[in-house]
Design a protein around this motif. Structure first.
Motif, short mmCIF file in Angstrom:
data_model
loop_
_atom_site.label_atom_id
_atom_site.label_comp_id
_atom_site.label_asym_id
_atom_site.label_seq_id
_atom_site.Cartn_x
_atom_site.Cartn_y
_atom_site.Cartn_z
N CYS A 95 0.83 -1.21 0.00
CA CYS A 95 0.00 0.00 0.00
C CYS A 95 0.87 1.26 0.00
O CYS A 95 2.07 1.20 0.29
CB CYS A 95 -0.94 -0.02 1.21
N PRO A 96 0.27 2.43 -0.30
CA PRO A 96 1.06 3.66 -0.41
C PRO A 96 1.84 3.99 0.86
O PRO A 96 1.34 3.83 1.97
CB PRO A 96 -0.02 4.73 -0.66
N SER A 97 3.08 4.41 0.69
CA SER A 97 3.92 4.80 1.83
C SER A 97 3.46 6.14 2.37
O SER A 97 3.04 7.01 1.61
CB SER A 97 5.39 4.89 1.41
N ILE A 98 3.57 6.29 3.67
CA ILE A 98 3.20 7.56 4.31
C ILE A 98 4.45 8.42 4.45
O ILE A 98 5.43 8.03 5.08
CB ILE A 98 2.58 7.30 5.70
N ARG A 99 4.42 9.61 3.84
CA ARG A 99 5.56 10.52 3.91
C ARG A 99 5.28 11.71 4.83
O ARG A 99 6.18 12.23 5.47
CB ARG A 99 5.90 11.03 2.50
N GLU A 100 4.01 12.13 4.90
CA GLU A 100 3.63 13.22 5.80
C GLU A 100 2.40 12.80 6.59
O GLU A 100 1.50 12.14 6.06
CB GLU A 100 3.33 14.50 5.00
N TRP A 101 2.38 13.19 7.87
CA TRP A 101 1.25 12.82 8.72
C TRP A 101 0.93 14.01 9.63
O TRP A 101 1.46 14.17 10.70
CB TRP A 101 1.59 11.58 9.55
N ASN A 102 0.03 14.86 9.14
CA ASN A 102 -0.33 16.05 9.91
C ASN A 102 -1.77 16.43 9.62
O ASN A 102 -2.46 15.77 8.85
CB ASN A 102 0.61 17.22 9.59
N GLY A 103 -2.22 17.51 10.24
CA GLY A 103 -3.55 18.04 9.98
C GLY A 103 -4.66 17.03 10.13
O GLY A 103 -4.79 16.35 11.14
N THR A 104 -5.50 16.93 9.08
CA THR A 104 -6.68 16.06 9.12
C THR A 104 -6.30 14.60 9.31
O THR A 104 -7.04 13.84 9.96
CB THR A 104 -7.48 16.21 7.80
N ARG A 105 -5.17 14.17 8.79
CA ARG A 105 -4.75 12.78 8.95
C ARG A 105 -4.56 12.44 10.43
O ARG A 105 -5.03 11.40 10.89
CB ARG A 105 -3.44 12.54 8.18
N GLN A 106 -3.87 13.33 11.15
CA GLN A 106 -3.68 13.10 12.59
C GLN A 106 -5.02 13.09 13.32
O GLN A 106 -5.26 12.25 14.19
CB GLN A 106 -2.79 14.19 13.18
N VAL A 107 -5.89 14.04 12.96
CA VAL A 107 -7.19 14.14 13.63
C VAL A 107 -7.99 12.86 13.43
O VAL A 107 -8.58 12.31 14.37
CB VAL A 107 -7.98 15.35 13.08
N ASN A 108 -8.03 12.34 12.19
CA ASN A 108 -8.81 11.13 11.91
C ASN A 108 -8.29 9.92 12.66
O ASN A 108 -9.06 9.14 13.23
CB ASN A 108 -8.82 10.85 10.41
N LEU A 109 -6.96 9.73 12.68
CA LEU A 109 -6.39 8.58 13.38
C LEU A 109 -6.65 8.70 14.88
O LEU A 109 -7.03 7.72 15.54
CB LEU A 109 -4.89 8.48 13.11
N ARG A 110 -6.45 9.90 15.42
CA ARG A 110 -6.67 10.09 16.87
C ARG A 110 -8.14 9.83 17.23
O ARG A 110 -8.45 9.27 18.27
CB ARG A 110 -6.27 11.50 17.29
N THR A 111 -9.04 10.24 16.34
CA THR A 111 -10.47 10.03 16.59
C THR A 111 -10.80 8.55 16.60
O THR A 111 -11.52 8.06 17.47
CB THR A 111 -11.31 10.74 15.52
N ARG A 112 -10.29 7.79 15.61
CA ARG A 112 -10.54 6.34 15.59
C ARG A 112 -9.96 5.69 16.85
O ARG A 112 -10.55 4.78 17.43
CB ARG A 112 -9.91 5.71 14.35
N TRP A 113 -8.80 6.15 17.29
CA TRP A 113 -8.14 5.61 18.50
C TRP A 113 -9.00 5.85 19.73
O TRP A 113 -9.18 4.98 20.58
CB TRP A 113 -6.77 6.28 18.64
N ASN A 114 -9.58 7.04 19.84
CA ASN A 114 -10.34 7.41 21.04
C ASN A 114 -11.77 6.90 21.05
O ASN A 114 -12.41 6.90 22.09
CB ASN A 114 -10.36 8.94 21.20
N GLU A 115 -12.29 6.48 19.89
CA GLU A 115 -13.69 6.07 19.80
C GLU A 115 -14.01 4.82 20.60
O GLU A 115 -15.14 4.63 21.03
CB GLU A 115 -14.08 5.85 18.33
#
Length: 273
Positions: A189-209
């Motif tokens: 799958c695609p490599s992650i080169r940048e992880w900020n903004g909305t990407r961080q928010v979405n992952l953190r939200t899934r983690w906290n749900e």
């Protein structure tokens, strides 16, 4: 709880300052900015006197907002003062939280008393009237102007309550560790080169749900489940000339996609846990 509220102008999402912060953070949705502002303003209302936070730094406020760089973005539009001594909110009283609300109610009671005392020779204009009855006080606390709404305060997403009712800090979302697992289990799958903004928010939200998502074991099992999908890993047959689809981590953690994966929409077997 009748006493836990702050005023929030209905025009806030369209304000130039909100749009400027949204652009500065690299987001495309002002609602994300509004949510972070609510968390910041709520913290100042509950934890400071008159909006002054001596000794608190911008990085610490970023942790309260849940995203790096938010404090500086607020400062750029004039909604936060940052100095070596700490932080402060300009025009703090406009948010009319518990502190400002108390001042407003006191002023109303004084004004009411003076009006009643006028013309009464035995009245004492310097005396403040008795506290309003509970129901009348609640009605006064809940009143709003035509361009404002009352927003109830809720516990911050970073906290939960233990068995004794005490606040306990939730495990911090380990972005780097989850990204490393994604690369390990889904190398196609695609490599992650940048992880900020909305990407961080979405992952953190899934983690906290969900509590069961707050460990790396869950994410390794999820990525393993994704690896079993021919469609998500580019192994499904596609029409001639069309590239196969590959699910990136940023795509996986979006709310709707995450739900569909767990429901087994991209698999022939049972849905994920």
């Amino acid at each position: 709880m009748a006493g836990d509220w702050i005023k929030f102008e209905v025009s806030t999402p369209e304000k130039q300052e909100v749009l400027a912060i949204t652009v500065d953070m690299g987001w495309d949705d002002p609602d994300l900015t509004v949510g972070k502002l609510l968390r910041v303003w709520r913290w100042f209302d509950q934890q400071t006197v008159e909006g002054n936070a001596p000794g608190v730094s911008a990085p610490l406020l970023d942790r309260i907002a849940g995203v790096t760089g938010f404090a500086k973005a607020m400062a750029k539009v004039g909604w936060l003062n940052i100095s070596d001594a700490g932080l402060s909110l300009p025009n703090f009283g406009r948010h009319n939280g518990e502190t400002a609300k108390s001042r407003a109610l006191t002023a109303k009671r004084v004004a009411k008393h003076k009006a009643n005392a006028k013309g009464n020779e035995e009245g004492n204009a310097a005396t403040v009237t008795e506290e309003l009855p509970r129901e009348e006080k609640r009605r006064e606390e809940s009143s709003t102007t035509s361009n404002e709404v009352v927003v109830d305060s809720v516990p911050a997403d970073d906290f939960s309550l233990d068995g004794e009712g005490k606040k306990t800090t939730r495990p911090e979302c380990p972005h780097q560790a989850i990204i490393a697992l994604y690369h390990e289990v889904l190398p196609m799958c695609p490599s992650i080169r940048e992880w900020n903004g909305t990407r961080q928010v979405n992952l953190r939200t899934r983690w906290n749900e969900d509590k069961k998502r707050q460990n790396l074991d869950y994410w390794k099992r999820l990525f393993t489940y994704v690896s079993q999908s021919e469609f998500l890993t580019g192994r499904a047959k596609t029409p001639e000339g069309r590239k196969p689809f590959l699910a990136g981590l940023d795509w996986i953690v979006k709310s709707e996609n995450f739900t569909k994966i767990r429901e087994g929409r991209y698999h022939s077997e049972e849905a994920a846990a």
